[in-house]
Design an enzyme around this catalytic site. Structure first.
Site, PDB file in Angstrom:
ATOM      1  N   HIS A   1       0.846  -1.191   0.000  1.00  0.00           N
ATOM      2  CA  HIS A   1       0.000   0.000   0.000  1.00  0.00           C
ATOM      3  C   HIS A   1       0.883   1.242   0.000  1.00  0.00           C
ATOM      4  O   HIS A   1       1.653   1.458   0.948  1.00  0.00           O
ATOM      5  CB  HIS A   1      -0.902   0.008   1.242  1.00  0.00           C
ATOM      6  CG  HIS A   1      -2.010  -0.987   1.181  1.00  0.00           C
ATOM      7  ND1 HIS A   1      -2.425  -1.713   2.282  1.00  0.00           N
ATOM      8  CD2 HIS A   1      -2.799  -1.394   0.151  1.00  0.00           C
ATOM      9  CE1 HIS A   1      -3.423  -2.503   1.937  1.00  0.00           C
ATOM     10  NE2 HIS A   1      -3.662  -2.336   0.649  1.00  0.00           N
TER      11      HIS A   1
ATOM     12  N   PHE B   1       4.032   0.199   4.807  1.00  0.00           N
ATOM     13  CA  PHE B   1       4.645  -0.959   5.466  1.00  0.00           C
ATOM     14  C   PHE B   1       3.774  -2.215   5.404  1.00  0.00           C
ATOM     15  O   PHE B   1       3.657  -2.937   6.378  1.00  0.00           O
ATOM     16  CB  PHE B   1       5.006  -0.647   6.919  1.00  0.00           C
ATOM     17  CG  PHE B   1       5.538   0.734   7.153  1.00  0.00           C
ATOM     18  CD1 PHE B   1       6.645   1.187   6.458  1.00  0.00           C
ATOM     19  CD2 PHE B   1       4.926   1.586   8.056  1.00  0.00           C
ATOM     20  CE1 PHE B   1       7.143   2.474   6.670  1.00  0.00           C
ATOM     21  CE2 PHE B   1       5.412   2.872   8.274  1.00  0.00           C
ATOM     22  CZ  PHE B   1       6.520   3.321   7.574  1.00  0.00           C
ATOM     23  N   HIS B   2       3.193  -2.503   4.233  1.00  0.00           N
ATOM     24  CA  HIS B   2       2.316  -3.663   4.080  1.00  0.00           C
ATOM     25  C   HIS B   2       2.770  -4.590   2.954  1.00  0.00           C
ATOM     26  O   HIS B   2       1.953  -5.008   2.128  1.00  0.00           O
ATOM     27  CB  HIS B   2       0.882  -3.206   3.790  1.00  0.00           C
ATOM     28  CG  HIS B   2       0.231  -2.454   4.898  1.00  0.00           C
ATOM     29  ND1 HIS B   2      -0.929  -1.719   4.704  1.00  0.00           N
ATOM     30  CD2 HIS B   2       0.556  -2.314   6.202  1.00  0.00           C
ATOM     31  CE1 HIS B   2      -1.287  -1.157   5.849  1.00  0.00           C
ATOM     32  NE2 HIS B   2      -0.396  -1.505   6.769  1.00  0.00           N
ATOM     33  N   PRO B   3       4.038  -4.996   2.874  1.00  0.00           N
ATOM     34  CA  PRO B   3       4.443  -5.880   1.773  1.00  0.00           C
ATOM     35  C   PRO B   3       3.846  -7.279   1.927  1.00  0.00           C
ATOM     36  O   PRO B   3       3.867  -7.867   3.008  1.00  0.00           O
ATOM     37  CB  PRO B   3       5.977  -5.918   1.901  1.00  0.00           C
ATOM     38  CG  PRO B   3       6.239  -5.635   3.349  1.00  0.00           C
ATOM     39  CD  PRO B   3       5.169  -4.672   3.766  1.00  0.00           C
TER      40      PRO B   3
END
Length: 538
Positions: free
Chosen positions: A299, A473-475
């Site tokens: 995101h 920070f949503h890998p």
């Protein structure tokens, strides 16, 4: 590889990574005293004051004690910029340094996984696993659990200007909601957080600390996995490095829970991945699997900033010595106030296009502003209104650049690389501007600082989105679940073509969920643990 100099013996389960998934797995798999479980964590202890204090995320990200200090490769969609890419280097993983926001995503996300052929992963299938570990502040209901390990509370602070944003959202037809987690998250409201009494509640506290007396569970920190070991197509264990010494461990089943960056890294170091890439790095090919490290999704948030007048924001309090002292005292006495803040307090889920069935935009509204996360706050009163595309089309990759396990993987998110993502970025910036013109916030005379009203054409806005966009920070997705040629695991999270190996973390998501990703990873681990134990009983 140099021969391992010592043996850690035989185990039923070896789990790589004591993060959001690994802590859950260790708890559930070791509940049966017959199961010998080893949990390996490359980072250190989470007993650190900045992990406990919610505002401490500012001092954990970028801190080598708690963060791997990863960076992305220069990204064309960000006008050649490289981003810091925080990943937890500590027990609890990213749950020890993240924004603490409790979010499941939308029912349609999981139904989409099921529709793609992943049996047992629809919304109705996964909801019981969310409920299993929940301890919700409102108690047990059809949509929430009580008495579980994963504590969910309301935030312990209030800002009048954020209440005004809820009124502004209503003016745009976005309803208020008290619960973003019922399967549809459309609306505006205050985020619920993973805290207990104003203190961060990470997965180490929730799932590990209460079971340290289990004789069948061993937790080893500072243990960096070098590679898996094989007997033909069966993974028989792994080699890890601790304090400069190599150790070998045997396992009936090895579970990678190292996250969307490090799980594909370990597979590639072990010879599992794209043959042409591995050959180029001098790594012996053990098993060809083209999807390893591909399908990276994240995101991208676009951080807009507005000066305001006649409103209290954290900026003023930050630069006043007495106010800062008062904030510290309030937290020390009551565990409330700005030091108990999650990075984002107010959320708004909206549609960039009214023809959409479900929201594709997530706002994070904060009563503060700064040039970059971790830098001093501005000296003028201001708010940050970040907005992200919940369902990006862009796909990136994570791959090794050498055979050296101590070298970081190359992270290439490939942000804003599709026409659809660029169109949504433009629409989201225009949506922010409509929100800021609503009567409820107009009384604060908002003045756009970023990106700036002088940028108004589509070309201007996409260029500025590249200038100010940053990861939230949503890998996910780099070992995706599925049955197509680019999938890495099946719907029971077993690595295709290999025995004795599973991946259980955010990397298995075929598509990213429409919200924050931490609690969905806990759900994935709950479901995986049940499948793993079920296979053992069978």
């Amino acid at each position: 590889m140099t021969e391992a100099s010592s043996s850690f013996g035989d185990h039923d389960y070896v789990i790589v990574g004591a993060g959001s998934a690994g802590c859950v797995l260790a708890n559930r798999l070791s509940a049966d005293p017959r199961n010998r479980v080893l949990l390996l964590e490359a980072g250190g202890s989470d007993r650190y004051h900045w992990v406990n204090i919610p505002i401490g995320y500012l001092y954990c990200m970028g801190n080598p004690r708690t963060d791997w200090l990863m960076k992305t490769e220069p990204d064309a969609g960000l006008n050649g910029r490289s981003l810091n890419y925080p990943r937890g280097k500590v027990l609890g993983g990213c749950s020890s340094i993240n924004g603490m926001i409790y979010m499941r995503g939308q029912a349609a996300d999981y139904d989409g996984w099921r529709q793609a052929g992943n049996v047992g992963w629809g919304w109705d299938d996964v909801l019981p696993y969310f409920l299993k570990s929940e301890d919700h502040h409102a108690g047990k209901s059809a949509m929430h659990g009580s008495g579980g390990e994963w504590r969910i509370e309301k935030q312990r602070l209030s800002w009048p200007i954020l209440d005004a944003f809820r009124d502004a959202a209503e003016e745009l037809g976005i309803p208020r909601t008290d619960d973003f987690n019922t399967g549809t998250n459309e609306g505006s409201g205050y985020f619920e957080v993973n805290q207990r009494g104003g203190v961060r509640w990470n997965t180490s506290k929730a799932f590990l600390r209460g079971i340290t007396d289990r004789s069948n569970l061993r937790v080893v920190t500072g243990a960096e996995t070098e590679q898996l070991e094989f007997d033909g197509r069966r993974v028989t264990g792994l080699v890890f490095r601790k304090d400069g010494q190599l150790h070998r461990v045997k396992a009936s089943q090895t579970i990678l829970a190292a996250g969307a960056i490090n799980s594909p890294k370990i597979l590639e170091l072990s010879g599992v991945g794209r043959p042409e890439l591995l050959s180029g790095l001098g790594i012996e090919i053990r098993h060809a699997l083209a999807g390893v490290g591909e399908n990276l999704q994240d995101h991208l948030q676009i951080r807009t900033v507005f000066k305001v007048t006649g409103a209290a924001t954290l900026n003023q309090r930050y630069h006043n010595l007495f106010s800062r002292a008062a904030m510290g005292l309030e937290y020390a006495v009551k565990r409330s106030g700005p030091l108990s803040m999650a990075p984002s307090q107010l959320g708004i889920f909206a549609k960039s296009d009214p023809r959409l069935e479900t929201p594709d935009l997530e706002y994070h509204v904060q009563p503060l502003s700064t040039d970059r996360l971790g830098e001093p706050l501005h000296r003028f009163p201001a708010v940050t209104v970040s907005v992200c595309n919940l369902r990006p089309e862009s796909r990136g990759s994570v791959h090794m650049a050498s055979s050296d396990a101590r070298e970081a993987a190359k992270i290439r998110p490939n942000y804003l690389s599709t026409d659809g993502d660029r169109s949504t970025a433009i629409a989201s910036l225009r949506h922010v501007r409509r929100l800021m013109k609503a009567r409820a916030v107009a009384r604060f005379a908002p003045e756009e600082v970023l990106p700036g009203t002088q940028y108004d054409s589509d070309a201007d806005l996409i260029r500025k989105a590249g200038d100010i966009g940053t990861t939230i920070f949503h890998p996910v997705g780099t070992c995706k679940m599925g049955s197509d040629t680019m999938s890495v695991v099946d719907d029971r999270l077993r690595v295709h073509g290999l025995d004795g190996l599973r991946v259980v973390d955010a990397s298995i998501m075929p598509t990213i969920v429409s919200g924050n990703t931490n609690s969905p990873v806990i759900m994935i681990a709950e479901k995986a643990a049940e499948m793993i134990l079920g296979d053992r009983r069978a």
